[in-house]
Design a protein around this motif. Structure first.
Motif, PDB file in Angstrom:
ATOM      1  N   PHE A  98      -5.975  -4.025   7.421  1.00 28.35           N
ATOM      2  CA  PHE A  98      -6.848  -3.253   6.430  1.00 28.35           C
ATOM      3  C   PHE A  98      -6.569  -1.781   7.509  1.00 28.35           C
ATOM      4  O   PHE A  98      -6.629  -1.881   8.764  1.00 28.35           O
ATOM      5  N   GLN A 121     -13.723  -3.965   3.881  1.00 27.46           N
ATOM      6  CA  GLN A 121     -12.631  -4.580   3.233  1.00 27.46           C
ATOM      7  C   GLN A 121     -12.656  -6.235   3.758  1.00 27.46           C
ATOM      8  O   GLN A 121     -12.255  -7.022   3.140  1.00 27.46           O
ATOM      9  N   ARG A 126       0.666  -1.357   0.073  1.00 25.48           N
ATOM     10  CA  ARG A 126      -0.090  -0.079  -0.056  1.00 25.48           C
ATOM     11  C   ARG A 126       0.934   1.219   0.099  1.00 25.48           C
ATOM     12  O   ARG A 126       0.518   2.393  -0.478  1.00 25.48           O
ATOM     13  N   MET A 146      -0.326  -7.923   3.384  1.00 28.64           N
ATOM     14  CA  MET A 146      -0.867  -9.015   3.100  1.00 28.64           C
ATOM     15  C   MET A 146       0.471 -10.207   2.807  1.00 28.64           C
ATOM     16  O   MET A 146       1.424  -9.954   1.766  1.00 28.64           O
ATOM     17  N   MET A 176      -3.096 -10.541   7.243  1.00 31.79           N
ATOM     18  CA  MET A 176      -3.652  -9.413   6.379  1.00 31.79           C
ATOM     19  C   MET A 176      -3.893  -8.186   7.366  1.00 31.79           C
ATOM     20  O   MET A 176      -4.319  -8.383   8.555  1.00 31.79           O
ATOM     21  N   VAL A 199     -12.731  -9.497   1.532  1.00 28.73           N
ATOM     22  CA  VAL A 199     -11.912 -10.362   1.488  1.00 28.73           C
ATOM     23  C   VAL A 199     -12.051 -11.723   2.071  1.00 28.73           C
ATOM     24  O   VAL A 199     -11.751 -12.806   1.544  1.00 28.73           O
ATOM     25  N   ILE A 230      -5.547  -2.906   0.517  1.00 30.41           N
ATOM     26  CA  ILE A 230      -5.146  -3.643   1.655  1.00 30.41           C
ATOM     27  C   ILE A 230      -3.728  -3.124   1.998  1.00 30.41           C
ATOM     28  O   ILE A 230      -2.834  -2.896   1.147  1.00 30.41           O
ATOM     29  N   ILE A 250      -7.671 -10.864  -4.435  1.00 27.85           N
ATOM     30  CA  ILE A 250      -7.909  -9.484  -3.476  1.00 27.85           C
ATOM     31  C   ILE A 250      -6.955  -8.350  -4.212  1.00 27.85           C
ATOM     32  O   ILE A 250      -7.360  -7.228  -4.143  1.00 27.85           O
TER      33      ILE A 250
END
Length: 488
Positions: free
Chosen positions: A288, A298, A165, A259, A286, A302, A256, A249
């Motif tokens: 978020f 989210q 991200r 991950m 994961m 997922v 996200i 995803i």
């Protein structure tokens, strides 16, 4: 390459240089064996490398300038040293010389909340920076796991679990103050978010591993601290199922934050080491970030996508303590693997492939390791196609290292064949110099050597790293190299 590097001749430092260093740096200059030994090892699997001849502790840019000017006068190598957490032999004094410890250059010089930037000295660690940012609503997201120094992270173009991200150090470094091999100060970049002014020297320096200059100030991007965060875990029947879910995803556009793939073997190690009771199957871990409503949305999306790939036992939590426990376990995966076999070291791989080729690369590499009977751990930043095998060896048994290096070489060849890279975040150091030639090609490596000669004509900045020798010299030919052109 043997498990024991051949020590360089112990010529020591010239007596006049020793005298000048003592005069200039006083008690911040040391030739004590214990201090030299501390600065002569990192987290790599290399053993029996001679420590540096001396250590200098710099406290400001003037110290760095003075040392490099003296080193240049006597043509003595200088190896920058931060937190000592590198994995590819970056810190080893393979040609003797002086370890330049910048850990005392550890001040956060400025935090500009309006522009979302921070200016730090190279010895500041990522955790120290985030502590300084408390109460500002901002954070520095690059998280390689270890509490590495910002200077070291910049030198290796580090990334980590948040890269999917927030990007890597390449995207998060705006400007640098660098001292060259000649002892001159160079400024690259500005605090502006973009520039078209001249060559991009900042990007050239980020990832140069101490071979082109010594960082003395770094301007980094900051990011808004998310209003809400949640962590989720989900188990899968096999690695291919977990990777398939990860691809869906990413392709779905879900923003996200993290991950991570952990294989069943590593989950077992983590359970024992961190006293957890995770399902011992391939797992996605994961995280978020967003508003409470968006985080929930989210996670629910997922969960549905994971279910299409056989995902089970999906669980998520917003409780900070629970999230911290899970991510601490992930960051301790390396130490869990080391603890699983007393006295072992890990040859850590660091390949990255396009995410569409990730399952193919992983499954073939797992099959080879299992067939050769080499114990390993496997974790991956699967959101961006980066993953790490840790092949566990007794560093004093050459035959074990040979098997692990063979697996590593085949893995790199496979990644390159699949349009990937030999290093997603650890850098080249000593361990991957021949792999760089495989990946980039000799003409590109010769161009890198030409750049190195311009910045460091005497080759005193961290010599013996990234690039092999002088122009025209080929890459190191390992004893097993002829068997790794392409995986079987």
């Amino acid at each position: 390459m043997n498990d024991r590097m051949t020590p360089a001749p112990d010529q020591g430092l010239p007596a006049p240089l020793l005298a000048e260093l003592q005069t200039r740096f006083g008690p911040r200059f040391s030739t004590a064996a214990a201090v030299r030994e501390q600065h002569g090892r990192d987290e790599s699997s290399f053993v029996d490398v001679n420590p540096p001849d001396a250590v200098v502790f710099a406290e400001d840019v003037a110290d760095v300038q003075a040392l490099l000017a003296l080193a240049g006068r006597y043509a003595v190598p200088v190896i920058p040293f931060g937190a000592g957490s590198s994995l590819e032999g970056h810190l080893l004094a393979v040609r003797g010389g002086i370890s330049l410890d910048v850990s005392r250059m550890n001040r956060v010089l400025a935090i500009d909340t309006a522009d979302m930037t921070a200016t730090v000295q190279p010895g500041v660690t990522r955790m120290q920076l985030n502590q300084a940012l408390k109460g500002t609503g901002l954070f520095f997201p690059v998280d390689p796991g270890a509490d590495a120094s910002i200077g070291g992270m910049c030198a290796t173009r580090a990334s980590g679990t948040n890269a999917v991200r927030y990007g890597t150090m390449r995207e998060n470094v705006l400007a640098l103050q660098v001292v060259t091999a000649a002892g001159e100060i160079v400024h690259t970049g500005t605090r502006a978010r973009k520039s078209s002014a001249g060559y991009d020297l900042t990007r050239l320096m980020v990832g140069s591993e101490g071979t082109l200059g010594v960082f003395t100030e770094i301007v980094v991007r900051l990011h808004p601290l998310p209003e809400a965060q949640s962590a989720a875990v989900c188990s899968f029947p096999g690695i291919a199922d977990a990777v398939g879910a990860a691809i869906d995803i990413v392709q779905s556009g879900i923003p996200i934050a993290r991950m991570e793939l952990i294989d069943a073997n590593t989950v077992r190690m983590v359970n024992r080491y961190s006293k957890l009771d995770l399902r011992e199957e391939p797992m996605l871990l994961m995280e978020f970030h967003g508003t409470p409503a968006s985080v929930r949305e989210q996670a629910e999306t997922v969960e549905a996508l994971a279910g299409e790939h056989g995902g089970a036992a999906f669980a998520w939590a917003t409780d900070p303590e629970a999230r911290s426990r899970l991510w601490t376990a992930r960051h301790h995966a390396y130490f869990a693997a080391i603890a699983s076999i007393p006295g072992c070291r890990a040859i850590s791989t660091d390949t990255c492939v396009p995410i569409s080729r990730l399952a193919e690369c992983l499954l073939e590499s797992v099959r080879e390791a299992d067939e050769m009977g080499v114990p390993y751990s496997l974790v991956g930043h699967v959101g961006d196609g980066n993953f790490h095998f840790g092949y566990l060896i007794d560093p004093h048994k050459p035959e074990q290292r040979e098997r692990a290096e063979l697996l590593n070489a085949r893995l790199v060849a496979r990644a390159i064949r699949l349009d990937g890279t030999c290093s997603g975040e650890h850098g080249i150091g000593m361990h991957k110099m021949d792999f760089l030639v495989q990946e980039a090609g000799l003409p590109a490596v010769e161009l890198m050597r030409a750049i190195k000669r311009v910045f460091d004509p005497q080759n005193i900045l961290n010599p013996g790293k990234v690039l092999w020798g002088a122009a025209g010299q080929g890459a190191l030919r390992r004893s097993w190299a002829t068997s790794v052109a392409t995986p079987p």
